[in-house]
Motif scaffolding. Sequence first.
Motif, PDB file in Angstrom:
ATOM      1  N   ALA A  29      17.716  37.119  12.186  1.00  0.00           N
ATOM      2  CA  ALA A  29      18.449  37.225  13.448  1.00  0.00           C
ATOM      3  C   ALA A  29      18.354  35.943  14.262  1.00  0.00           C
ATOM      4  N   ARG A  30      17.249  35.229  14.126  1.00  0.00           N
ATOM      5  CA  ARG A  30      17.053  33.986  14.874  1.00  0.00           C
ATOM      6  C   ARG A  30      17.425  32.742  14.063  1.00  0.00           C
ATOM      7  N   ARG A  31      17.809  32.974  12.810  1.00  0.00           N
ATOM      8  CA  ARG A  31      18.203  31.891  11.900  1.00  0.00           C
ATOM      9  C   ARG A  31      17.083  30.849  11.764  1.00  0.00           C
ATOM     10  N   ILE A  32      15.865  31.356  11.527  1.00  0.00           N
ATOM     11  CA  ILE A  32      14.708  30.491  11.346  1.00  0.00           C
ATOM     12  C   ILE A  32      14.039  30.802  10.021  1.00  0.00           C
ATOM     13  N   GLY A  33      13.306  29.829   9.486  1.00  0.00           N
ATOM     14  CA  GLY A  33      12.706  29.965   8.171  1.00  0.00           C
ATOM     15  C   GLY A  33      11.227  30.278   8.176  1.00  0.00           C
ATOM     16  N   ALA A  34      10.630  30.427   9.352  1.00  0.00           N
ATOM     17  CA  ALA A  34       9.196  30.702   9.415  1.00  0.00           C
ATOM     18  C   ALA A  34       8.864  31.403  10.717  1.00  0.00           C
ATOM     19  N   ALA A  35       7.787  32.190  10.672  1.00  0.00           N
ATOM     20  CA  ALA A  35       7.292  32.871  11.870  1.00  0.00           C
ATOM     21  C   ALA A  35       5.789  32.661  11.967  1.00  0.00           C
ATOM     22  N   VAL A  36       5.327  32.566  13.186  1.00  0.00           N
ATOM     23  CA  VAL A  36       3.891  32.496  13.442  1.00  0.00           C
ATOM     24  C   VAL A  36       3.358  33.923  13.398  1.00  0.00           C
ATOM     25  N   VAL A  37       2.254  34.113  12.688  1.00  0.00           N
ATOM     26  CA  VAL A  37       1.615  35.423  12.631  1.00  0.00           C
ATOM     27  C   VAL A  37       0.328  35.326  13.434  1.00  0.00           C
ATOM     28  N   HIS A  38       0.256  36.131  14.486  1.00  0.00           N
ATOM     29  CA  HIS A  38      -0.937  36.140  15.333  1.00  0.00           C
ATOM     30  C   HIS A  38      -1.705  37.425  15.048  1.00  0.00           C
ATOM     31  N   ASP A  39      -2.961  37.261  14.658  1.00  0.00           N
ATOM     32  CA  ASP A  39      -3.823  38.408  14.384  1.00  0.00           C
ATOM     33  C   ASP A  39      -4.812  38.537  15.538  1.00  0.00           C
ATOM     34  N   PRO A  40      -4.606  39.518  16.422  1.00  0.00           N
ATOM     35  CA  PRO A  40      -5.492  39.642  17.584  1.00  0.00           C
ATOM     36  C   PRO A  40      -6.930  39.989  17.213  1.00  0.00           C
ATOM     37  N   ASP A  41      -7.140  40.559  16.032  1.00  0.00           N
ATOM     38  CA  ASP A  41      -8.502  40.893  15.610  1.00  0.00           C
ATOM     39  C   ASP A  41      -9.311  39.658  15.236  1.00  0.00           C
ATOM     40  N   THR A  42      -8.630  38.629  14.761  1.00  0.00           N
ATOM     41  CA  THR A  42      -9.336  37.406  14.369  1.00  0.00           C
ATOM     42  C   THR A  42      -9.045  36.246  15.314  1.00  0.00           C
ATOM     43  N   CYS A  43      -8.127  36.468  16.257  1.00  0.00           N
ATOM     44  CA  CYS A  43      -7.695  35.408  17.183  1.00  0.00           C
ATOM     45  C   CYS A  43      -7.150  34.206  16.428  1.00  0.00           C
ATOM     46  N   GLY A  44      -6.681  34.430  15.234  1.00  0.00           N
ATOM     47  CA  GLY A  44      -6.173  33.334  14.431  1.00  0.00           C
ATOM     48  C   GLY A  44      -4.662  33.316  14.350  1.00  0.00           C
ATOM     49  N   LEU A  45      -4.144  32.129  14.057  1.00  0.00           N
ATOM     50  CA  LEU A  45      -2.715  31.953  13.834  1.00  0.00           C
ATOM     51  C   LEU A  45      -2.485  31.629  12.376  1.00  0.00           C
ATOM     52  N   GLY A  46      -1.443  32.227  11.830  1.00  0.00           N
ATOM     53  CA  GLY A  46      -1.015  31.920  10.479  1.00  0.00           C
ATOM     54  C   GLY A  46       0.486  31.731  10.483  1.00  0.00           C
ATOM     55  N   ILE A  47       1.033  31.541   9.293  1.00  0.00           N
ATOM     56  CA  ILE A  47       2.477  31.353   9.180  1.00  0.00           C
ATOM     57  C   ILE A  47       2.982  32.127   7.966  1.00  0.00           C
ATOM     58  N   ILE A  48       4.139  32.733   8.122  1.00  0.00           N
ATOM     59  CA  ILE A  48       4.835  33.360   7.003  1.00  0.00           C
ATOM     60  C   ILE A  48       6.223  32.741   6.956  1.00  0.00           C
ATOM     61  N   THR A  49       6.651  32.413   5.754  1.00  0.00           N
ATOM     62  CA  THR A  49       7.937  31.742   5.586  1.00  0.00           C
ATOM     63  C   THR A  49       8.888  32.603   4.769  1.00  0.00           C
ATOM     64  N   GLU A  50      10.131  32.202   4.787  1.00  0.00           N
ATOM     65  CA  GLU A  50      11.136  32.897   3.986  1.00  0.00           C
ATOM     66  C   GLU A  50      10.754  32.885   2.507  1.00  0.00           C
ATOM     67  N   ARG A  51      10.131  31.824   2.060  1.00  0.00           N
ATOM     68  CA  ARG A  51       9.699  31.742   0.662  1.00  0.00           C
ATOM     69  C   ARG A  51       8.611  32.759   0.359  1.00  0.00           C
ATOM     70  N   ASP A  52       7.679  32.976   1.292  1.00  0.00           N
ATOM     71  CA  ASP A  52       6.633  33.984   1.102  1.00  0.00           C
ATOM     72  C   ASP A  52       7.254  35.365   0.913  1.00  0.00           C
ATOM     73  N   ILE A  53       8.243  35.669   1.729  1.00  0.00           N
ATOM     74  CA  ILE A  53       8.911  36.970   1.646  1.00  0.00           C
ATOM     75  C   ILE A  53       9.699  37.079   0.347  1.00  0.00           C
ATOM     76  N   LEU A  54      10.413  36.017  -0.003  1.00  0.00           N
ATOM     77  CA  LEU A  54      11.190  36.001  -1.241  1.00  0.00           C
ATOM     78  C   LEU A  54      10.292  36.179  -2.468  1.00  0.00           C
ATOM     79  N   ASP A  55       9.160  35.495  -2.488  1.00  0.00           N
ATOM     80  CA  ASP A  55       8.225  35.620  -3.614  1.00  0.00           C
ATOM     81  C   ASP A  55       7.694  37.051  -3.742  1.00  0.00           C
ATOM     82  N   ALA A  56       7.374  37.678  -2.615  1.00  0.00           N
ATOM     83  CA  ALA A  56       6.850  39.041  -2.636  1.00  0.00           C
ATOM     84  C   ALA A  56       7.894  40.029  -3.146  1.00  0.00           C
ATOM     85  N   VAL A  57       9.095  39.942  -2.602  1.00  0.00           N
ATOM     86  CA  VAL A  57      10.161  40.861  -3.014  1.00  0.00           C
ATOM     87  C   VAL A  57      10.569  40.582  -4.463  1.00  0.00           C
TER      88      VAL A  57
END
Length: 134
Positions: A29-57
């Motif tokens: 919907a935002r026409r972007i290839g990556a999203a920041v993943v924020h895990d409040p339990d670890t206070c950490g930031l990660g990234i998920i990309t279109e390629r990560d999703i494509l590989d999983a599916v």
Amino acid sequence: MLVRDAMSTVVLTIGPTHTLRQAARLMSARRIGAAVVHDPDTCGLGIITERDILDAVGSGLDPDRETTSAHTTTDVVFAAPAWTLEEAAEAMTHGGFRHLIVLDGDGPVGIVSVRDIIRCWAPARRCTPAAAAG
């Protein structure tokens, strides 16, 4: 030219419990290839990309059951807005990835992608802020 001149300022932040389908819908919907993943339990930031999703599916995983937490890169290289595009390109080449989360102070202020860098370096185009590029 600096990362701040090329980065997309559209930063989609999602949680680790979002499904892959939800992440894909939000990114599409935002026409972007990556999203920041924020895990409040670890206070950490990660990234998920279109390629990560494509590989999983593509490997047969159910996008309605798989969560982003299982596919998020948590060993992230962050860029600073004052990095040169050459520094960003070197980090991407060295790490084998196409997106860098840009941090300034306490949080993400943008994402810079290979596409953003190429757009700025292409001789026929002038670099303009990538508000919606991914």
